[in-house]
Design a protein around this motif. Structure first.
Motif, PDB file in Angstrom:
ATOM      1  N   GLY A  78       0.817  -1.201   0.000  1.00  0.00           N
ATOM      2  CA  GLY A  78       0.000   0.000   0.000  1.00  0.00           C
ATOM      3  C   GLY A  78       0.857   1.259   0.000  1.00  0.00           C
ATOM      4  N   TYR A  79       0.199   2.392  -0.199  1.00  0.00           N
ATOM      5  CA  TYR A  79       0.895   3.680  -0.265  1.00  0.00           C
ATOM      6  C   TYR A  79      -0.123   4.782  -0.016  1.00  0.00           C
ATOM      7  CZ  TYR A  79       4.261   7.150  -2.051  1.00  0.00           C
ATOM      8  OH  TYR A  79       5.126   8.216  -2.181  1.00  0.00           O
ATOM      9  N   TYR A  80       0.312   5.861   0.587  1.00  0.00           N
ATOM     10  CA  TYR A  80      -0.582   6.981   0.908  1.00  0.00           C
ATOM     11  C   TYR A  80      -1.725   6.521   1.806  1.00  0.00           C
ATOM     12  CZ  TYR A  80       0.704  11.348  -1.478  1.00  0.00           C
ATOM     13  OH  TYR A  80       1.290  12.533  -1.833  1.00  0.00           O
ATOM     14  N   ASP A  81      -1.418   5.655   2.765  1.00  0.00           N
ATOM     15  CA  ASP A  81      -2.407   5.164   3.736  1.00  0.00           C
ATOM     16  C   ASP A  81      -3.566   4.418   3.096  1.00  0.00           C
ATOM     17  OD1 ASP A  81      -0.988   6.252   5.926  1.00  0.00           O
ATOM     18  OD2 ASP A  81      -1.889   8.219   5.561  1.00  0.00           O
ATOM     19  N   GLY A  82      -3.300   3.744   1.990  1.00  0.00           N
ATOM     20  CA  GLY A  82      -4.341   2.957   1.342  1.00  0.00           C
ATOM     21  C   GLY A  82      -3.739   1.972   0.358  1.00  0.00           C
ATOM     22  N   GLN A  83      -4.583   1.250  -0.355  1.00  0.00           N
ATOM     23  CA  GLN A  83      -4.110   0.316  -1.371  1.00  0.00           C
ATOM     24  C   GLN A  83      -3.566   1.079  -2.579  1.00  0.00           C
ATOM     25  OE1 GLN A  83      -7.024  -2.894  -2.223  1.00  0.00           O
ATOM     26  NE2 GLN A  83      -8.225  -2.013  -0.563  1.00  0.00           N
ATOM     27  N   SER A  84      -2.743   0.399  -3.369  1.00  0.00           N
ATOM     28  CA  SER A  84      -2.159   1.025  -4.553  1.00  0.00           C
ATOM     29  C   SER A  84      -2.195   0.061  -5.735  1.00  0.00           C
ATOM     30  CB  SER A  84      -0.706   1.434  -4.292  1.00  0.00           C
ATOM     31  OG  SER A  84      -0.625   2.358  -3.237  1.00  0.00           O
ATOM     32  N   ARG A  85      -2.398   0.624  -6.923  1.00  0.00           N
ATOM     33  CA  ARG A  85      -2.359  -0.154  -8.162  1.00  0.00           C
ATOM     34  C   ARG A  85      -1.609   0.657  -9.211  1.00  0.00           C
ATOM     35  NH1 ARG A  85      -8.360  -3.046  -8.623  1.00  0.00           N
ATOM     36  NH2 ARG A  85      -8.468  -3.680  -6.435  1.00  0.00           N
ATOM     37  N   TYR A  86      -0.654   0.013  -9.841  1.00  0.00           N
ATOM     38  CA  TYR A  86       0.157   0.677 -10.856  1.00  0.00           C
ATOM     39  C   TYR A  86       0.160  -0.139 -12.144  1.00  0.00           C
ATOM     40  CZ  TYR A  86       2.361   3.641  -7.249  1.00  0.00           C
ATOM     41  OH  TYR A  86       2.611   4.538  -6.244  1.00  0.00           O
ATOM     42  N   TRP A  87       0.396   0.559 -13.258  1.00  0.00           N
ATOM     43  CA  TRP A  87       0.539  -0.098 -14.552  1.00  0.00           C
ATOM     44  C   TRP A  87       1.614   0.606 -15.379  1.00  0.00           C
ATOM     45  CZ3 TRP A  87      -4.073   1.279 -12.288  1.00  0.00           C
ATOM     46  CH2 TRP A  87      -4.942   0.223 -11.949  1.00  0.00           C
ATOM     47  N   PHE A  88       2.212  -0.136 -16.273  1.00  0.00           N
ATOM     48  CA  PHE A  88       3.068   0.452 -17.300  1.00  0.00           C
ATOM     49  C   PHE A  88       2.171   1.069 -18.381  1.00  0.00           C
ATOM     50  CE2 PHE A  88       6.626  -2.878 -16.569  1.00  0.00           C
ATOM     51  CZ  PHE A  88       7.238  -2.056 -15.633  1.00  0.00           C
ATOM     52  N   ILE A  89       2.601   2.199 -18.926  1.00  0.00           N
ATOM     53  CA  ILE A  89       1.979   2.763 -20.119  1.00  0.00           C
ATOM     54  C   ILE A  89       2.859   2.344 -21.295  1.00  0.00           C
ATOM     55  CG2 ILE A  89       1.215   4.850 -21.312  1.00  0.00           C
ATOM     56  CD1 ILE A  89       1.157   6.249 -18.580  1.00  0.00           C
ATOM     57  N   ASP A  95       5.601  -0.973 -29.028  1.00  0.00           N
ATOM     58  CA  ASP A  95       5.680  -1.907 -27.909  1.00  0.00           C
ATOM     59  C   ASP A  95       6.775  -1.454 -26.945  1.00  0.00           C
ATOM     60  OD1 ASP A  95       5.185  -4.102 -26.262  1.00  0.00           O
ATOM     61  OD2 ASP A  95       6.694  -5.327 -27.284  1.00  0.00           O
ATOM     62  N   LYS A  96       6.690  -0.202 -26.536  1.00  0.00           N
ATOM     63  CA  LYS A  96       7.729   0.399 -25.708  1.00  0.00           C
ATOM     64  C   LYS A  96       7.124   1.037 -24.467  1.00  0.00           C
ATOM     65  CE  LYS A  96      11.492   3.792 -25.949  1.00  0.00           C
ATOM     66  NZ  LYS A  96      12.203   4.757 -26.819  1.00  0.00           N
ATOM     67  N   LEU A  97       7.764   0.805 -23.324  1.00  0.00           N
ATOM     68  CA  LEU A  97       7.354   1.424 -22.073  1.00  0.00           C
ATOM     69  C   LEU A  97       7.672   2.917 -22.117  1.00  0.00           C
ATOM     70  CD1 LEU A  97       6.500   1.472 -19.078  1.00  0.00           C
ATOM     71  CD2 LEU A  97       8.810   0.690 -18.503  1.00  0.00           C
ATOM     72  N   ILE A  98       6.634   3.757 -21.925  1.00  0.00           N
ATOM     73  CA  ILE A  98       6.841   5.203 -21.982  1.00  0.00           C
ATOM     74  C   ILE A  98       6.414   5.900 -20.692  1.00  0.00           C
ATOM     75  CG2 ILE A  98       6.628   5.280 -24.489  1.00  0.00           C
ATOM     76  CD1 ILE A  98       3.739   6.295 -24.100  1.00  0.00           C
ATOM     77  N   GLY A  99       5.984   5.141 -19.687  1.00  0.00           N
ATOM     78  CA  GLY A  99       5.613   5.762 -18.421  1.00  0.00           C
ATOM     79  C   GLY A  99       4.877   4.798 -17.518  1.00  0.00           C
ATOM     80  N   THR A 100       4.463   5.318 -16.383  1.00  0.00           N
ATOM     81  CA  THR A 100       3.669   4.537 -15.428  1.00  0.00           C
ATOM     82  C   THR A 100       2.463   5.362 -15.000  1.00  0.00           C
ATOM     83  OG1 THR A 100       4.975   5.343 -13.543  1.00  0.00           O
ATOM     84  CG2 THR A 100       5.638   3.241 -14.537  1.00  0.00           C
ATOM     85  N   ILE A 101       1.438   4.677 -14.563  1.00  0.00           N
ATOM     86  CA  ILE A 101       0.216   5.344 -14.108  1.00  0.00           C
ATOM     87  C   ILE A 101      -0.397   4.507 -12.995  1.00  0.00           C
ATOM     88  CG2 ILE A 101      -1.351   4.197 -15.733  1.00  0.00           C
ATOM     89  CD1 ILE A 101      -2.684   7.004 -16.105  1.00  0.00           C
ATOM     90  N   GLY A 102      -1.132   5.139 -12.108  1.00  0.00           N
ATOM     91  CA  GLY A 102      -1.729   4.358 -11.038  1.00  0.00           C
ATOM     92  C   GLY A 102      -2.689   5.133 -10.169  1.00  0.00           C
ATOM     93  N   LEU A 103      -3.279   4.405  -9.239  1.00  0.00           N
ATOM     94  CA  LEU A 103      -4.109   4.968  -8.194  1.00  0.00           C
ATOM     95  C   LEU A 103      -3.495   4.574  -6.864  1.00  0.00           C
ATOM     96  CD1 LEU A 103      -7.659   4.098  -9.576  1.00  0.00           C
ATOM     97  CD2 LEU A 103      -6.709   6.399  -9.353  1.00  0.00           C
ATOM     98  N   VAL A 104      -3.316   5.544  -5.977  1.00  0.00           N
ATOM     99  CA  VAL A 104      -2.743   5.273  -4.660  1.00  0.00           C
ATOM    100  C   VAL A 104      -3.692   5.797  -3.589  1.00  0.00           C
ATOM    101  CG1 VAL A 104      -0.395   5.387  -5.556  1.00  0.00           C
ATOM    102  CG2 VAL A 104      -1.428   7.446  -4.588  1.00  0.00           C
ATOM    103  N   GLY A 105      -3.458   5.350  -2.362  1.00  0.00           N
ATOM    104  CA  GLY A 105      -4.328   5.782  -1.274  1.00  0.00           C
ATOM    105  C   GLY A 105      -5.765   5.339  -1.467  1.00  0.00           C
ATOM    106  N   ILE A 106      -5.961   4.166  -2.099  1.00  0.00           N
ATOM    107  CA  ILE A 106      -7.318   3.667  -2.339  1.00  0.00           C
ATOM    108  C   ILE A 106      -7.927   3.229  -1.004  1.00  0.00           C
ATOM    109  CG2 ILE A 106      -8.712   1.964  -3.569  1.00  0.00           C
ATOM    110  CD1 ILE A 106      -6.363   1.687  -5.562  1.00  0.00           C
ATOM    111  N   LYS A 107      -9.019   3.859  -0.650  1.00  0.00           N
ATOM    112  CA  LYS A 107      -9.672   3.562   0.622  1.00  0.00           C
ATOM    113  C   LYS A 107     -11.119   3.173   0.365  1.00  0.00           C
ATOM    114  CE  LYS A 107      -6.697   6.615   3.314  1.00  0.00           C
ATOM    115  NZ  LYS A 107      -6.618   7.740   4.266  1.00  0.00           N
ATOM    116  N   ASP A 108     -11.446   1.930   0.711  1.00  0.00           N
ATOM    117  CA  ASP A 108     -12.789   1.426   0.456  1.00  0.00           C
ATOM    118  C   ASP A 108     -13.836   2.154   1.286  1.00  0.00           C
ATOM    119  OD1 ASP A 108     -11.788  -0.416  -1.356  1.00  0.00           O
ATOM    120  OD2 ASP A 108     -11.542  -1.988   0.155  1.00  0.00           O
TER     121      ASP A 108
END
Length: 217
Positions: A78-89, A95-108
């Motif tokens: 987890g991160y930011y006091d909650g769950q986290s999900r990340y992905w490659f862009i 077919d090249k990695l150009i960045g990352t994106i995600g949601l952090v501090g996910i609080k149900d």
């Protein structure tokens, strides 16, 4: 529920709701393949990637590997006091990695989360950033059923602020002395968007326009 982020344009295109607008990017779960690590290092060493960030360009691929480990660990810890999900862009054509994106501090309980994205300066054109953010917000509001998604950025980071405004985000406040950059404290802008304020349709028009003129978005 699948943890794979799907491209919004591809989803809508399958339902014939978005015509003549093909996706330029796709998403991939984090991994430490040699190919992806080298691609991440390629943009992680660029000084311009760190505008408005408190960290420094990576000096070697070991630093990039350690950073990627941190992202992978955040998905477990987890991160930011909650769950986290990340992905490659991933750039679909190359077919090249150009960045990352995600949601952090996910609080149900509160049903909210914070956006995070880092995109290579070499690929900030043709609406890639908008396309990635559109997909992330759709995932958050539709798949995770969040009620609010928020973001924090440097108050002078106008491109990121305008990007979020495009989707219905509103400035909810200024956090004083939030960042420490160039030996001085600077303010952060706090933005938020409720599910009933989310406006994806305008962004699709902007993506189409940016591809016509090659604008950096």
């Amino acid at each position: 529920m699948s943890n794979l982020l799907k491209n919004f344009l591809s989803i809508k295109d399958d339902k014939n709701q978005v015509s003549k607008l093909k996706s330029l990017i796709r998403f991939e779960n984090l991994n430490k393949s040699e190919k992806r690590l080298n691609e991440m290092y390629e943009y992680s060493k660029m000084p311009e990637f760190y505008d408005f960030l408190e960290t420094e360009p990576h000096k070697n691929i070991t630093e990039t590997s350690q950073y990627l480990d941190n992202l992978i660990n955040r998905e477990t810890m987890g991160y930011y006091d909650g769950q986290s999900r990340y992905w490659f862009i991933i750039d679909s054509l190359e077919d090249k990695l150009i960045g990352t994106i995600g949601l952090v501090g996910i609080k149900d309980a509160q049903s909210h989360a914070c956006t995070t994205m880092g995109l290579s300066p070499s690929y900030r054109s043709n609406g890639r950033g908008i396309e990635a953010t559109l997909s992330l917000l759709h995932y958050g509001f539709t798949n995770l059923k969040l009620n609010k998604i928020w973001a924090i950025t440097h108050e002078l980071n106008k491109p990121v602020i305008k990007l979020h405004n495009l989707f219905g985000f509103k400035t909810e406040g200024i956090i004083r002395d939030y960042y420490y950059l160039n030996n001085e404290y600077t303010n952060a802008c706090y933005l938020g968007c409720l599910k009933n304020e989310y406006t994806p349709s305008k962004s699709i028009s902007i993506i189409a326009l940016s591809r016509k003129i090659g604008k950096q978005l």
